[in-house]
Design an enzyme around this catalytic site. Structure first.
Site: not given
Ligand code: CTP
Length: 397
Positions: A208-210
């Site tokens: 995922g990412n932030a």
């Protein structure tokens, strides 16, 4: 509102054509530029001389200017106009518009017009109610033309009912409304993506990412507040949104986001890709939780579909596609390259080098790069204010 706006009035054969003289006069008074085109049969109802005198421009009705062998370029007329109004729109012209029959300068101009088109039907009540006319009108609306409903009242035939063309003052108000910037988003379909995507490795793990989704949600809210019908395709976030104009579609992966965008794109005038879509996804997803057995674990990744590029390739005249670029180096050049490679109308650049910009904060600092080469840098602002700047920019595009 209408000052310097280029209005193309297309007149067809109906008794209501006489009302166009008043409309042209009102438009000229409002400082619009007016070009009238007519069908041959419209000339039976009002003379070109009347309309050319009022509009201060020659009226066009045929492809050729017979006296000197020149032709009236319908493509240029269609490109010149900011708005095309077909009024009165006879049953015959409505049928031709629905079927794409190109047998006059007016029809050729309609078929090549790049600007929005509205039509104001005028006919006897039985003709208006006939299922073929009703079906043709439905078709024209589905093509994206704006329908100006006829009124009810006494008709030229002596009958009374629906079919009377809207009055010149109503047509003027309709056009004024179209050029009122505060109404720009009203009823427009807008597609916004937001948040991260999660690409599953196994049933409990993902890449995922932030991204928090805050920018995309602020945009969806801003569009909805201005009256747009918003479809928000959102990756996993903690954000809540509750607005009658927003339909939220929750997705998890880039592939799911692609499917949701694909299903809603054709119907959207504006698409904003604010999501931080994963560029790569695990080639194979383990069906069972991966056990800790080896010292090294390699996960093969495959490229995801570039959704912004896809919509950029698919878009038709009148649709806008807008993307974000989050960069760490060579920011401007990278953003300009994205604008081109994804055939976008606007790229909103945010740099991770700017404090207060980017993921998971309430503020953002953006630079907008549009398809006309214009570059505009903004101060650090709240994401809600940034959304307002973006909406303002879109009205200019
Ligand atoms: N985007 C997309 N589909 C993808 C990847 C990105 O639609 N698979 C969109 C993003 O939503 C954003 C824009 O493309 O609006 C730019 O995303 P970004 O990650 O900055 O650029 P990439 O095209 O992924 O290029 P790179 O990672 O090489 O910078």
């Amino acid at each position: 509102m209408l000052k310097d706006k280029k209005i193309l009035i297309a007149v067809t054969g109906s008794i209501a054509a006489y009302k166009i003289a008043s409309l042209v006069r009102l438009l000229i008074k409002a400082k619009a530029e007016v070009q009238v085109i007519m069908t041959e049969s419209a000339k039976e109802f009002i003379t070109p001389l009347t309309l050319s005198t009022l509009s201060k421009k020659p009226v066009y009705f045929s492809f050729y200017k017979t006296e000197n062998g020149e032709w009236n370029n319908h493509v240029e007329l269609g490109l010149w106009a900011d708005y095309m109004l077909i009024a009165p729109a006879s049953a015959n012209t409505i049928a031709k518009m629905s079927a794409g029959i190109c047998d006059s300068l007016l029809m050729a101009t309609y078929l090549s017009a790049k600007c929005p088109v509205a039509f104001a039907p005028a006919m006897d009540l039985d003709m208006y109610q006939h299922p073929s006319t009703q079906e043709n009108i439905e078709k024209l609306i589905a093509f994206g033309n704006e329908f100006i409903a006829p009124g009810t009242g006494e008709l030229a035939s002596g009958l009374s009912g629906e079919g009377r063309m809207a009055e010149p003052e109503e047509l003027l108000a309709f056009l004024e409304n179209k050029f009122n910037p505060s109404n720009f988003y009203s009823q427009k379909n807008v597609l916004v993506t937001a948040g991260p995507t999660h690409e599953a490795i196994d049933p409990v793990r993902f890449i995922g990412n932030a991204s928090s989704g805050k920018m995309g949600y602020a945009l969806a809210e801003a569009f909805a507040e201005k009256g747009a019908n918003v479809t928000l395709v959102s990756g996993p976030t903690n954000l809540k949104i509750n607005h009658p104009n927003i339909k939220k579609i929750a997705i998890t992966s880039a592939a799911e986001m692609f499917e949701a965008v694909k299903a809603n794109f054709a119907n959207s005038a504006i698409t904003v890709m604010a999501a931080a879509v994963a560029d790569y996804s695990p080639t194979h997803q383990a069906t069972e939780k991966i056990k800790k057995t080896t010292d090294n674990l390699q996960i093969a990744l495959s490229k995801t579909i570039d959704i912004l590029q896809y919509v950029g390739e698919q878009k038709k005249a009148g649709q806008l596609t807008i993307g974000f670029a989050l960069e760490t180096t060579n920011e401007l050049v990278n953003a300009q390259n994205k604008l081109k490679s994804k055939n976008a109308d606007l790229i909103i650049l945010n740099s991770l080098n700017d404090e207060g910009a980017g993921f998971n904060v309430d503020s953002n600092k953006i630079t907008m790069i549009d398809k006309n080469g214009q570059i505009e840098a903004f101060e650090l602002k709240s994401k809600n204010k940034v959304a307002q700047d973006i909406l303002q920019k879109i009205t200019q595009l």
